[in-house]
Each structure stands twice: as structure tokens, then as C-alpha cells.
Write an enzyme that holds these catalytic residues in place. Structure first.
Site, mmCIF file in Angstrom:
data_model
loop_
_atom_site.group_PDB
_atom_site.id
_atom_site.type_symbol
_atom_site.label_atom_id
_atom_site.label_comp_id
_atom_site.label_asym_id
_atom_site.label_seq_id
_atom_site.Cartn_x
_atom_site.Cartn_y
_atom_site.Cartn_z
ATOM 1 N N CYS A 28 0.853 -1.182 0.000
ATOM 2 C CA CYS A 28 0.000 0.000 0.000
ATOM 3 C C CYS A 28 0.893 1.238 0.000
ATOM 4 O O CYS A 28 1.989 1.219 0.547
ATOM 5 C CB CYS A 28 -0.871 0.020 1.246
ATOM 6 S SG CYS A 28 -1.940 -1.404 1.371
ATOM 7 N N ARG A 55 3.891 1.255 -7.117
ATOM 8 C CA ARG A 55 3.903 0.162 -6.135
ATOM 9 C C ARG A 55 2.812 -0.861 -6.415
ATOM 10 O O ARG A 55 2.867 -1.967 -5.912
ATOM 11 C CB ARG A 55 3.680 0.724 -4.718
ATOM 12 C CG ARG A 55 4.832 1.562 -4.224
ATOM 13 C CD ARG A 55 4.450 2.307 -2.960
ATOM 14 N NE ARG A 55 4.363 1.444 -1.812
ATOM 15 C CZ ARG A 55 5.287 1.360 -0.858
ATOM 16 N NH1 ARG A 55 6.378 2.074 -0.958
ATOM 17 N NH2 ARG A 55 5.132 0.573 0.169
ATOM 18 N N TRP A 109 -3.721 -2.084 -1.600
ATOM 19 C CA TRP A 109 -3.533 -3.382 -2.250
ATOM 20 C C TRP A 109 -4.222 -4.371 -1.309
ATOM 21 O O TRP A 109 -3.750 -4.616 -0.203
ATOM 22 C CB TRP A 109 -2.045 -3.676 -2.401
ATOM 23 C CG TRP A 109 -1.723 -4.849 -3.246
ATOM 24 C CD1 TRP A 109 -1.563 -4.864 -4.608
ATOM 25 C CD2 TRP A 109 -1.495 -6.190 -2.808
ATOM 26 N NE1 TRP A 109 -1.264 -6.128 -5.032
ATOM 27 C CE2 TRP A 109 -1.220 -6.970 -3.956
ATOM 28 C CE3 TRP A 109 -1.514 -6.831 -1.565
ATOM 29 C CZ2 TRP A 109 -0.956 -8.324 -3.887
ATOM 30 C CZ3 TRP A 109 -1.254 -8.188 -1.509
ATOM 31 C CH2 TRP A 109 -0.976 -8.912 -2.656
ATOM 32 N N ASN A 157 -0.599 0.338 6.212
ATOM 33 C CA ASN A 157 0.100 -0.645 5.379
ATOM 34 C C ASN A 157 0.486 -1.792 6.307
ATOM 35 O O ASN A 157 1.009 -1.539 7.393
ATOM 36 C CB ASN A 157 1.360 -0.007 4.772
ATOM 37 C CG ASN A 157 2.020 -0.873 3.735
ATOM 38 O OD1 ASN A 157 1.522 -1.945 3.400
ATOM 39 N ND2 ASN A 157 3.148 -0.412 3.211
ATOM 40 N N GLY A 158 0.229 -3.031 5.909
ATOM 41 C CA GLY A 158 0.562 -4.161 6.770
ATOM 42 C C GLY A 158 -0.693 -4.957 7.089
ATOM 43 O O GLY A 158 -1.737 -4.783 6.451
ATOM 44 N N GLU A 175 14.988 -15.655 -14.680
ATOM 45 C CA GLU A 175 14.616 -14.237 -14.675
ATOM 46 C C GLU A 175 13.858 -13.873 -15.961
ATOM 47 O O GLU A 175 12.885 -13.109 -15.930
ATOM 48 C CB GLU A 175 15.886 -13.381 -14.491
ATOM 49 C CG GLU A 175 15.700 -11.890 -14.594
ATOM 50 C CD GLU A 175 14.673 -11.302 -13.620
ATOM 51 O OE1 GLU A 175 14.264 -11.979 -12.664
ATOM 52 O OE2 GLU A 175 14.249 -10.162 -13.868
ATOM 53 N N LYS A 207 10.090 -12.299 -15.950
ATOM 54 C CA LYS A 207 9.724 -11.055 -16.641
ATOM 55 C C LYS A 207 8.549 -11.291 -17.567
ATOM 56 O O LYS A 207 7.607 -10.512 -17.621
ATOM 57 C CB LYS A 207 10.879 -10.527 -17.502
ATOM 58 C CG LYS A 207 11.994 -9.789 -16.885
ATOM 59 C CD LYS A 207 11.726 -8.430 -16.347
ATOM 60 C CE LYS A 207 11.185 -8.497 -14.944
ATOM 61 N NZ LYS A 207 12.131 -8.644 -13.882
ATOM 62 N N GLU A 234 5.291 -11.847 -15.592
ATOM 63 C CA GLU A 234 4.891 -10.653 -14.831
ATOM 64 C C GLU A 234 4.161 -9.634 -15.695
ATOM 65 O O GLU A 234 3.147 -9.093 -15.289
ATOM 66 C CB GLU A 234 6.142 -9.930 -14.284
ATOM 67 C CG GLU A 234 6.675 -10.439 -12.997
ATOM 68 C CD GLU A 234 7.883 -9.617 -12.538
ATOM 69 O OE1 GLU A 234 7.915 -9.271 -11.357
ATOM 70 O OE2 GLU A 234 8.795 -9.321 -13.347
ATOM 71 N N HIS A 259 13.326 -34.225 -17.771
ATOM 72 C CA HIS A 259 12.663 -34.782 -16.591
ATOM 73 C C HIS A 259 11.268 -34.189 -16.393
ATOM 74 O O HIS A 259 10.815 -34.044 -15.263
ATOM 75 C CB HIS A 259 13.534 -34.568 -15.353
ATOM 76 C CG HIS A 259 14.880 -35.204 -15.488
ATOM 77 N ND1 HIS A 259 15.101 -36.536 -15.236
ATOM 78 C CD2 HIS A 259 16.062 -34.702 -15.919
ATOM 79 C CE1 HIS A 259 16.368 -36.824 -15.476
ATOM 80 N NE2 HIS A 259 16.976 -35.728 -15.901
ATOM 81 N N LYS A 295 5.290 -3.364 -6.460
ATOM 82 C CA LYS A 295 6.739 -3.148 -6.583
ATOM 83 C C LYS A 295 7.450 -3.585 -5.310
ATOM 84 O O LYS A 295 8.527 -4.172 -5.368
ATOM 85 C CB LYS A 295 6.989 -1.658 -6.845
ATOM 86 C CG LYS A 295 8.453 -1.269 -6.955
ATOM 87 C CD LYS A 295 9.003 -1.671 -8.282
ATOM 88 C CE LYS A 295 10.474 -1.334 -8.449
ATOM 89 N NZ LYS A 295 11.069 -2.178 -9.500
#
Ligand code: G6P
Length: 615
Positions: free
Chosen positions: A2, A27, A76, A102-103, A488, A492, A495, A511, A610
């Protein structure tokens, strides 16, 4: 996660808060709201809307209002779906106390039951609203707002960052940081004060800041701030001047922050490398390591931790430390590490990688490491962030502010910083000679230009992305150092383009993943000129034998693989240890262009944040 902002000054608060909230949009959020306190006695005015900040702006209908004090929030969702009602700020029954948060209040269900039994009426499904009602009770008992918050704080289980106002104290606000649910930065202006969850919203006002530490509270009004701890002791917080140019936070010529940040990598790498060492003669500074530097020679093993993209940087750091310093090294996901009672002690160096320095799982893992007596170094892009305050030493990356939710320049800068740290360890332990250090610094000196050359081929990546934009799934393969780069690359892609992608060690392909391969399941293989090149050639052939197509990332001049693969993107030849940095560039660009071509919200992908400050 948040975003939190607060303003007390002489200007109308509404436009200031909206501007600051926009600075925190990166964020990730699902709703936004503000509360302002009108000094003329009109009381609290709260406006909140589900969705983007533009919805909130529309609801406010362009009014600036009289109020010069207010708080704002981007939410969020954790407790209760995204909706107007669940958006912050939340207000108590009598409208006296208003809160943003926030939290997670982990014991909110018990608190809510207790408050309802005592006659409080809840208007939302959030955990946050309990705080407003608890504050109301304290204010009714005659506490001032700061004292009320101080006495409410111990009742809240879990980590919180919160800000509150009370109608009875116009012109003021209070905030608390309890645990690791994100920071509270206080900015000092000229007869105005700003407060926010991170620097991005403060820097457009002022570079003069203070950071609230865990278990500290602040009360501020336009003339300044005063601080106490949760046990009531007054404290002085040092002010810092933050040397970040707010202009660099603008998109400039680019359509998206992500593309801008991808393109900034040569500079970010160069700034990072040359803030940590020199080329002629080859020297390493690593000044922010402090006393931890003296122990580099004696640590027995290294454990690297991180989350998301930073975990992939940590995986590369592990290889560097083993190759350059000869110290046994392992990597773990911080969210696993913190709960698995890791066998570490004073002989272990724990290296945390976190560009924000605020990721909750990393911070909690660091607390575990501290309790077990491990030495700690953090790799961080944010001056003064929480990880830097917990660790014994810091290696700062100098990538500048990164706003795209998908990390790019902070990833490559973290990898470069880990390389320099590994060189420092190698030198301290006598594993590397001065001549070898010079050799490695020469390699690093050529890295930014190799990245710049790769970036010039962005149009090739844009063209290649066309072939992937309709894919439902993509397999990313790499071996050795290219394995973390493949992980990575896949992260990307999923995301920002929402294409399902998996990064695999190429040796693992037989496998399981090979069962998925068909004409509709393309593979991207990192097939650069590293020691395991011949093996990845076999993997490419195996994919093709099952009707799959392969895009290969190859080293310039490697006609053999370029001819074998269905298509190829070339990167300049660099020393093997640095290859993953350069190979990551076309992977970033492929996912960027695929996302743009699919019409995705590149800078703020759905459901992602973020900085992840809740579990
Ligand atoms: C979130 C972000 C990622 C980032 C990760 C770790 O998941 O979306 O881009 O890599 O957090 O963040 P940190 O700030 O600790 O590097």
C-alpha cells in the site's frame, strides 16, 4: 505494497495528496482514497474509490478545498475485496479518528469481535478499521492523538505502518512504524511537512528527510515533527539529505518506465561499478561495508537470500562468490529461509539482495540471521532503507529510482554489485591476486558498452516478440550461469505479458518439461558461448525433434547455433561470468514488447506490487 502519504502545510492538501499518490502508483494498487481536515471547522472530508487514482480525482471533481492537512492511500487488498468501502482511509464510528495503513493486523478478528461487543459499528471488511475504533476509544478517554496511537500500538499484532488524524487536532497527524510493513519517510519543507511510505513521493517536495525506525511514532504539523518510541521515550531522529534528482523519476522520452529503465542499464551499471571501485589502478572501495569488510577473509560459508528478481540476482551472486572467492555459497528464497530454522551461525555471511530494502520476507529473514549471530551484508538500491539498517554492511547499487514493477536495471546493477563484492572477498582471502583483480576490473569496464550495444538491437527483439505474443506458454532454458538468467527471463515474461513461462535448468528439461513441447509451445534458449554450449545445442535439437520452435540467444559470430535455431538474437561476446547480465537484456526487451503488443499495463501489471511489505 500500500502507498501512504500525508501533508501538513499552507497549500490546499487535496492536489498535493493526489500528486504524491501518483508518485506511488508504481507500487501497485487496487483503490485509492484521501481524508482532509478542514481548519474552518467543516471537519473531516473523506473520498475514496476503487480502481485507479483517476477515479478518485473524478470523485473529487477538481475541488482543491480549504483544507491544508490531509492523508492519502493507495490500497492493495489483503482483507476484503477491492471496493469503495474497503478503500482507506477508515474512520471511527463518531467520525473523530481516521486511519490509513500498510501491513496486516493479524489479530483483527479478535479485536473486531471485542469492538463490536463494545458497541462499535464497522463499515468495511478491513483489518485497518479496527485501528480507527481503538483510537476513538482512547481519544474519548482524553488521550491526545499521539498518546492514543502509542497506547493502541501494542494491541496490534503483526507488522504495521500507519497514519492517523483526529478532528480534535486539526493541522496535525501521527504515524507509527511497528515491524517491517514498509517505511515511513518524513520530509521537511519550508513551513510544510510531508510524510510517505517511500521516498518517491517525498523527493518532489524536499530532499531533507528522516526515516521512522521500528517501534517509533511521530507527530507532525506544518512547523515540524516530534518523535517518541512506543514506550513513550522522546527521541531525536537524524535528518538526511538524499542526493536523488527527482527529474530522473520522469518517463522522459519513453512510453513506459520499464523501457526507460531497460535503456538506462549502461549508466546504472557504470554508476554502480565505479561507485565501488576504480580501474587504474584497480582498487575496490566497498566503503559502506564498514566493519563487515574485515570479516570477509574469515567467513566459512555464504548464504544469499532475496525474493523475485532479486532472488535471481542472488543465484548469480552465489556463482560469483564460489568462482571468485572460493567460499561455499548457497541461495535461498527469503520466505523459506525465515521459517526453516536455517543452520547458520557466526561463521556464516548472509547476503540479502533487495533493491527496495523493504521487502518483508527479506527483513524477517535478516532478523532470523541476526538472532543466530550471522554476519550480514545487504545489496540495496535505496539509501537508508530498512535492510541497510539491519545489516552489518551495505553494497549500494546506483541504478537510480526504478518505477516499473518489473525490475530491470536494479537486477543487472545488483548482479554487478555482487560481482564486485565477490572480487572483494576473493582479494581479502588471497584467492585473487592484484593482477587478477585488474583483469576483472577491465572486464567490468567493458560491460556497460556491451549492454549498450545489445540495447541497440531493441528493434530485433520487438520483431521477435511478435512471434511470441500469441503463445500460451514459453519455456526458457539455460545452463550454468545462464540458468538464473533463464529463470529471470521467464519471470519477466509472466509478470508483464501474462504469458505462462517457466525457467528451467536445461539439463532438467528431459525430466518433465519436454512432455509439453509441441508446435504451440515455443522455447527460448540461452545458448551463448559458455562452457556448456555443446549441451544446450543438444537441448535445442531435442525441442525441435518434438515439433517445438526455438529462439536462441547467441554470441556474435556463432553462426552454427544461429543456423540451427528457428531464430536468433545475438549479444556481444563478454567474459563468461558476465554473460548472464548481457543475455538478460534481450529477455527483458522480448517480454516488454510482447506485453506492449498484447496491450498489457506494462508498468503496473495486474495483482503485482513493486515492494511487497505483507506476507
Ligand atoms: C516484487 C517486485 C519484484 C521484485 C521483488 C523483490 O515482487 O514486483 O520486481 O524483484 O518484489 O523486491 P526487492 O525490493 O526486495 O528487490
Amino acid at each position: 505494497m500500500c502507498g501512504i502519504v500525508g501533508y501538513a502545510g499552507a497549500r490546499p492538501a487535496i492536489p498535493v495528496l493526489l500528486g504524491a499518490l501518483k508518485d506511488l502508483e508504481y507500487r501497485g494498487y487496487d483503490s485509492a482514497g484521501i481524508a482532509v481536515l478542514d481548519p474552518t471547522g467543516a471537519g473531516l472530508r473523506i473520498t475514496k474509490r476503487q480502481g485507479k487514482i483517476v477515479n478518485l480525482e473524478t470523485a473529487l471533481d477538481g475541488t482543491a478545498g480549504q483544507a491544508t492537512t490531509g492523508i492519502g492511500h493507495t490500497r492493495w487488498a489483503t482483507h476484503g475485496k477491492p471496493s469503495d468501502q474497503n478503500a482507506h482511509p477508515h474512520v471511527s464510528c463518531n467520525g473523530e479518528a481516521v486511519v490509513i495503513h500498510n501491513g496486516i493486523v493479524e489479530n483483527y478478528a479478535e479485536l473486531r469481535a471485542e469492538l463490536v461487543a463494545a458497541g462499535h459499528t464497522f463499515r468495511s471488511e478491513t483489518d485497518t478499521e479496527t485501528i480507527a475504533h481503538l483510537l476513538e476509544d482512547r481519544l474519548k478517554d482524553g488521550d491526545g492523538l499521539l498518546e492514543a496511537l502509542r497506547r493502541v500500538a501494542p494491541r496490534l499484532e503483526g507488522s504495521q505502518a500507519l497514519v492517523a488524524m483526529a478532528e480534535s487536532e486539526p493541522g496535525a497527524m501521527v504515524a507509527a512504524r511497528l515491524g517491517n510493513a514498509g517505511g515511513v519517510v518524513i520530509g521537511y519543507g519550508n513551513q510544510e511537512m510531508i510524510l510517505a511510505s517511500d521516498l518517491a513521493a517525498v523527493l518532489p517536495f524536499t530532499q531533507e528527510v528522516a526515516f521512522l525506525a521500528d517501534q517509533q511514532l511521530v507527530r507532525l504539523d506544518r512547523s515540524g515533527a516530534s518523535f517518541i518510541t512506543v514506550d513513550g521515550t522522546p527521541v531525536e531522529l537524524p535528518r538526511k539529505r538524499i542526493p536523488i534528482d527527482p527529474v530522473s523519476a520522469l518517463k522522459g522520452e519513453y512510453q513506459h518506465f520499464m523501457l526507460k529503465e531497460v535503456m538506462e542499464q549502461p549508466e546504472a551499471l557504470s554508476d554502480t561499478i565505479w561507485s565501488l571501485g576504480t580501474l587504474d589502478p584497480a582498487e575496490l572501495y566497498l566503503d559502506d561495508l564498514g566493519d563487515a569488510r574485515d570479516q570477509l577473509a574469515t567467513v566459512e560459508r555464504v548464504m544469499l537470500i532475496g525474493m523475485g528478481t532479486s532472488l535471481h540476482a542472488a543465484m548469480l551472486g552465489q556463482r560469483y562468490i564460489e568462482a571468485l572467492a572460493g567460499v561455499p555459497a548457497e541461495t535461498d528464497n527469503a520466505s523459506e529461509f525465515r521459517y526453516r530454522d536455517p543452520v547458520i551461525g557466526p561463521g556464516t555471511l548472509v547476503i540479502s539482495v533487495s533493491q527496495s530494502g523493504e521487502t518483508v520476507d527479506v527483513l524477517e529473514a535478516m532478523n532470523v540471521a541476526r538472532a543466530k549471530g550471522a554476519l550480514q551484508i545487504t545489496i540495496c538500491n535505496t539509501e537508508g532503507a530498512q535492510t541497510t539498517r539491519v545489516a552489518d554492511g551495505t553494497v549500494y547499487t546506483r541504478a537510480g529510482l526504478e518505477r516499473g514493477v518489473a525490475s530491470t536495471k536494479c537486477f543487472t546493477a545488483s548482479v554487478a554489485a555482487l560481482y564486485v563484492l565477490a572480487l572483494g572477498m576473493g582479494l581479502a582471502r588471497g584467492k585473487l591476486s592484484r593482477e587478477e583483480l585488474q583483469h576483472h576490473m577491465n572486464d567490468l569496464a567493458r560491460l556497460p558498452e556491451a549492454v549498450a550495444r545489445t540495447l541497440r538491437d531493441a528493434p530485433v527483439c520487438e520483431r521477435e516478440a511478435q512471434r511470441f505474443k500469441t503463445a500460451g506458454h514459453i519455456l526458457f532454458l539455460g545452463r550454468g550461469l545462464a540458468f538464473p538468467a533463464a529463470m529471470e527471463g521467464a519471470l519477466k515474461m509472466k509478470e508483464i505479458s501474462y504469458i505462462h513461462a517457466e525457467g528451467y535448468a536445461a539439463g532438467e528439461m528431459k525430466h518433465g518439461p519436454i512432455a509439453l513441447i509441441d508446435a504451440d509451445f515455443p522455447t527460448i534458449a540461452i545458448a551463448t558461448r559458455h562452457a556448456l554450449r555443446a549441451k544446450i545445442v543438444s537441448n535445442i535439437e531435442q525441442v525441435q525433434a518434438r515439433g517445438g520452435t526455438v529462439l536462441a540467444i547467441v554470441t556474435e559470430g556463432d553462426g552454427q547455433i544461429a543456423a540451427l535455431a528457428d531464430s536468433a538474437i545475438t549479444i556481444p561476446e563478454v567474459p563468461e561470468l558476465l554473460e548472464p547480465i548481457v543475455a538478460s537484456i534481450p529477455l527483458q526487451l522480448l517480454s516488454y514488447y510482447a506485453a506492449v503488443q498484447r496491450g498489457c499495463d506494462v508498468d503496473q501489471p495486474r495483482n503485482l506490487a513493486k515492494t511487497v511489505t505483507v506476507e
